[in-house]
Design a protein around this motif. Structure first.
Motif, short mmCIF file in Angstrom:
data_model
loop_
_atom_site.label_atom_id
_atom_site.label_comp_id
_atom_site.label_asym_id
_atom_site.label_seq_id
_atom_site.Cartn_x
_atom_site.Cartn_y
_atom_site.Cartn_z
N TRP A 125 0.88 -1.17 0.00
CA TRP A 125 0.00 0.00 0.00
C TRP A 125 0.91 1.21 0.00
O TRP A 125 1.50 1.56 1.02
CB TRP A 125 -0.90 -0.03 1.23
CG TRP A 125 -1.78 1.18 1.39
CD1 TRP A 125 -2.35 1.93 0.41
CD2 TRP A 125 -2.16 1.80 2.63
NE1 TRP A 125 -3.07 2.98 0.95
CE2 TRP A 125 -2.97 2.92 2.31
CE3 TRP A 125 -1.90 1.51 3.97
CZ2 TRP A 125 -3.51 3.74 3.28
CZ3 TRP A 125 -2.45 2.32 4.95
CH2 TRP A 125 -3.26 3.43 4.60
N SER A 126 1.05 1.86 -1.14
CA SER A 126 2.09 2.88 -1.29
C SER A 126 1.93 4.02 -0.30
O SER A 126 2.92 4.48 0.29
CB SER A 126 2.10 3.42 -2.73
OG SER A 126 0.86 4.03 -3.05
N LEU A 127 0.72 4.50 -0.08
CA LEU A 127 0.52 5.61 0.84
C LEU A 127 0.95 5.22 2.26
O LEU A 127 1.64 5.98 2.95
CB LEU A 127 -0.94 6.05 0.82
CG LEU A 127 -1.29 7.31 1.62
CD1 LEU A 127 -2.41 8.08 0.94
CD2 LEU A 127 -1.70 6.97 3.06
N GLY A 128 0.55 4.04 2.69
CA GLY A 128 0.93 3.57 4.02
C GLY A 128 2.42 3.32 4.14
O GLY A 128 3.04 3.64 5.16
N LYS A 129 3.01 2.74 3.10
CA LYS A 129 4.44 2.45 3.10
C LYS A 129 5.26 3.74 3.16
O LYS A 129 6.17 3.87 3.98
CB LYS A 129 4.81 1.64 1.86
CG LYS A 129 6.28 1.25 1.74
CD LYS A 129 6.49 0.37 0.52
CE LYS A 129 7.94 -0.10 0.42
NZ LYS A 129 8.86 1.03 0.14
N ASN A 130 4.91 4.70 2.29
CA ASN A 130 5.63 5.97 2.28
C ASN A 130 5.48 6.71 3.59
O ASN A 130 6.44 7.27 4.13
CB ASN A 130 5.11 6.86 1.14
CG ASN A 130 5.37 6.28 -0.23
OD1 ASN A 130 6.23 5.41 -0.39
ND2 ASN A 130 4.63 6.75 -1.23
N SER A 131 4.27 6.72 4.11
CA SER A 131 4.00 7.47 5.34
C SER A 131 4.73 6.87 6.53
O SER A 131 5.22 7.60 7.41
CB SER A 131 2.49 7.52 5.60
OG SER A 131 1.83 8.16 4.52
N ALA A 132 4.82 5.55 6.58
CA ALA A 132 5.56 4.90 7.67
C ALA A 132 7.03 5.26 7.62
O ALA A 132 7.68 5.47 8.67
CB ALA A 132 5.37 3.39 7.60
N GLU A 133 7.58 5.36 6.42
CA GLU A 133 9.00 5.73 6.28
C GLU A 133 9.25 7.17 6.73
O GLU A 133 10.24 7.46 7.40
CB GLU A 133 9.44 5.53 4.82
CG GLU A 133 9.52 4.07 4.42
CD GLU A 133 9.75 3.87 2.94
OE1 GLU A 133 9.73 4.88 2.19
OE2 GLU A 133 9.97 2.72 2.52
N ILE A 134 8.34 8.08 6.36
CA ILE A 134 8.48 9.48 6.79
C ILE A 134 8.37 9.57 8.30
O ILE A 134 9.15 10.26 8.97
CB ILE A 134 7.41 10.35 6.10
CG1 ILE A 134 7.65 10.38 4.59
CG2 ILE A 134 7.42 11.77 6.68
CD1 ILE A 134 6.50 10.97 3.81
N LEU A 135 7.39 8.87 8.87
CA LEU A 135 7.21 8.88 10.33
C LEU A 135 8.44 8.35 11.03
O LEU A 135 8.88 8.91 12.04
CB LEU A 135 5.98 8.05 10.69
CG LEU A 135 5.73 7.86 12.19
CD1 LEU A 135 5.46 9.19 12.87
CD2 LEU A 135 4.57 6.89 12.42
#
Length: 526
Positions: A375-385
């Motif tokens: 899930w790209s949005l979830g994956k990207n957001s977890a990395e930023i967090l």
């Protein structure tokens, strides 16, 4: 098991051999969509794909129209007594389960009770319910202790857990125990024989379904099915899914990568459509039961590290799709307010975050962040967090998992090093997050949604909001809830957006709906 492009082509060829892809000439009309279904019980599992599955095979007593007004669905007639303490409902004619048995009050009553035991709106409603009783096989009543005007809306909403009507046998199952028997009365039947869990999920038109006579309107009105079959196919790799869509091997991709949308919109064989015009809000959900976020100070620290614009720019290249938002109730709805949002004006403030972590007793232990890999949005957001948390001195341990595995693991109350978690990324429907009864706002401990926040003051305010008589009273209570909510901090927002779905140009009649459901009725494949 997941589907590769090669395996997908083989599956598509098999469907074609049975007439599955023939668009004309008497062939069967089949819509193929990207998706996985991590469970079949829409009470035991609140994941959006499970609720989508439920919307196809089960029906609801009420449905929300495109303006978020509740309309009768399985109910034919209903009314409220003069003292506002007795709701009476009569089921409409023609309601039958897929096994041929008639839908009766005996099925409805335990269905309501099972749903209400797990859903925030349902739990709030049941605080005011004295009894739910059958008058006859088609008529039942909800008797209240005191007036509660949100009964139809609670039974109709299209986010969180939906109030689906099951057979009595399944509806009487412990709500904490999942059911695997999938027999509803909705517009589609679940074809378990051709379903291959983890790979594809098959839904056939229920030829015995009797739709309402009104035109389809969101989740309400006549659910007229105009295709023979809908198949959800698990294609976790986004590029594989996009290639299959462009090649005409699938018809619908509900959550395509945002950075591809402008380019793909130029393809005359494809089109974009916003199914949910109210949009979504991103949430960093905190586990309030396990250290370090079992302390208020450590949860507050996350408020000071999140820079929403970084998440939004990373996930949505076009600014027209997103906005930042500080309101506890999301932005754009009647409950939006600015109470207790001073942190939003200074974040990111890593010095303040470090101070709060120290005051909260953070001892440097690993903080487990569940990262959905497909899930790209979830994956990207977890990395930023994770990067933000490390800047604040938090020892981050990323746990990369497929989306379905994240949905399973988030239910664990075990310590993070024993299969539990500290943080997961999720999203909420703006229209319902804007209502204090939404499951994100529950704060009743182990009865609450994943994260299990416990705040009696917040619960008391939410219940007062539910029975307030005027909009002005509700707005004032919403300010008080927000004041307390951003002190307790069960979650932190990382931005708000609308997400267009991508589909083949020959998909017609897709309805808009303020919720998580893709309404496959009314849809044609020309």
């Amino acid at each position: 098991m997941t589907t590769t492009r090669r395996e997908f082509v083989v599956t598509a060829a098999a469907l074609a051999a049975t007439g599955g892809t023939a668009p004309q000439g008497g062939g069967r009309k089949i819509i193929k969509a990207v998706g996985d279904v991590p469970g079949y019980d829409p009470v035991a599992n609140s994941a959006d794909p499970v609720q989508q599955h439920g919307s196809m095979i089960y029906d609801t007593l009420f449905g929300i129209d495109a303006q978020q007004n509740p309309q009768p669905q399985m109910v034919g007639k209903y009314g409220l007594s003069n003292d506002k303490l007795t709701w009476t409902f009569e089921l409409r004619d023609g309601l039958r389960f897929h096994d041929g048995t008639e839908v009766t009050s005996a099925d409805v009553i335990p269905s309501i009770r099972r749903w209400a035991s797990r859903d925030g709106f349902g739990q709030s409603m049941m605080n005011y319910v004295k009894d739910i009783a059958a008058k006859d096989s088609k008529t039942f009543t909800i008797l209240l202790k005191e007036p509660y005007g949100l009964v139809p809306f609670s039974l109709a909403k299209t986010a969180g857990l939906l109030c689906y009507v099951m057979r009595k046998k399944e509806a009487e199952t412990d709500p904490n125990q999942k059911i695997d028997t999938v027999i509803g009365s909705g517009p589609f039947k679940f074809n378990q024989g051709e379903t291959k869990p983890g790979t594809q999920y098959v839904y056939d038109k229920n030829t015995h379904y009797v739709p309402r006579k009104e035109p389809a309107d969101g989740f309400s009105g006549g659910k007229v099915v105009k295709v023979d079959r809908v198949i959800y196919i698990n294609i976790p790799d986004q590029q594989t899914a996009l290639a299959a869509l462009q090649a005409g091997e699938i018809d619908y991709y509900g959550d395509p990568p945002a950075d591809t949308l402008n380019e793909l919109a130029q393809d005359k064989n494809l089109k974009l459509q916003v199914i949910n015009p109210l949009g979504s809000i991103g949430a960093i959900r905190l586990n309030c039961m396990q250290p370090p976020f079992n302390t208020e100070k450590c949860r507050q620290a996350i408020l000071y590290i999140v820079n929403q614009i970084d998440y939004l720019k990373a996930n949505f290249p076009d600014p027209k799709f997103y906005r930042t938002c500080a309101s506890y109730f999301a932005c754009g709805g009647p409950m939006e307010n600015d109470a207790n949002t001073s942190w939003f004006k200074t974040a990111p403030d890593y010095s303040k975050a470090k101070q709060l972590l120290k005051e909260g007793g953070y001892d440097g232990r690993p903080v487990v962040v569940l990262q959905p890999t497909n899930w790209s949005l979830g994956k990207n957001s977890a990395e930023i967090l994770a990067a933000e948390m490390r800047q604040a001195g938090i020892n981050v341990q990323m746990e990369p998992l497929e989306f379905g595995a994240v949905m399973t693991r988030r239910a664990s109350k075990a310590p993070p090093n024993e299969g539990g978690w500290n943080i997961f990324i999720t999203t909420g429907n703006v229209g319902l997050v804007g209502i204090p009864l939404h499951l994100f706002h529950q704060a009743n401990g182990e009865k609450a949604w994943f994260g299990w926040p416990s705040d009696p003051k917040l619960e008391d305010l939410r219940l007062k909001w539910a029975v307030a008589d005027t909009l002005e009273e509700r707005k004032e209570l919403a300010r008080q809830i927000q004041e307390d909510g951003w002190k307790y901090v069960p979650h932190v927002w990382f931005g708000q957006w609308t997400s267009p779905s991508l589909m083949r140009a020959n998909i017609k009649g897709m309805l808009t709906l303020p919720g998580i459901i893709v309404p496959w009725w009314n849809v044609e494949k020309t």
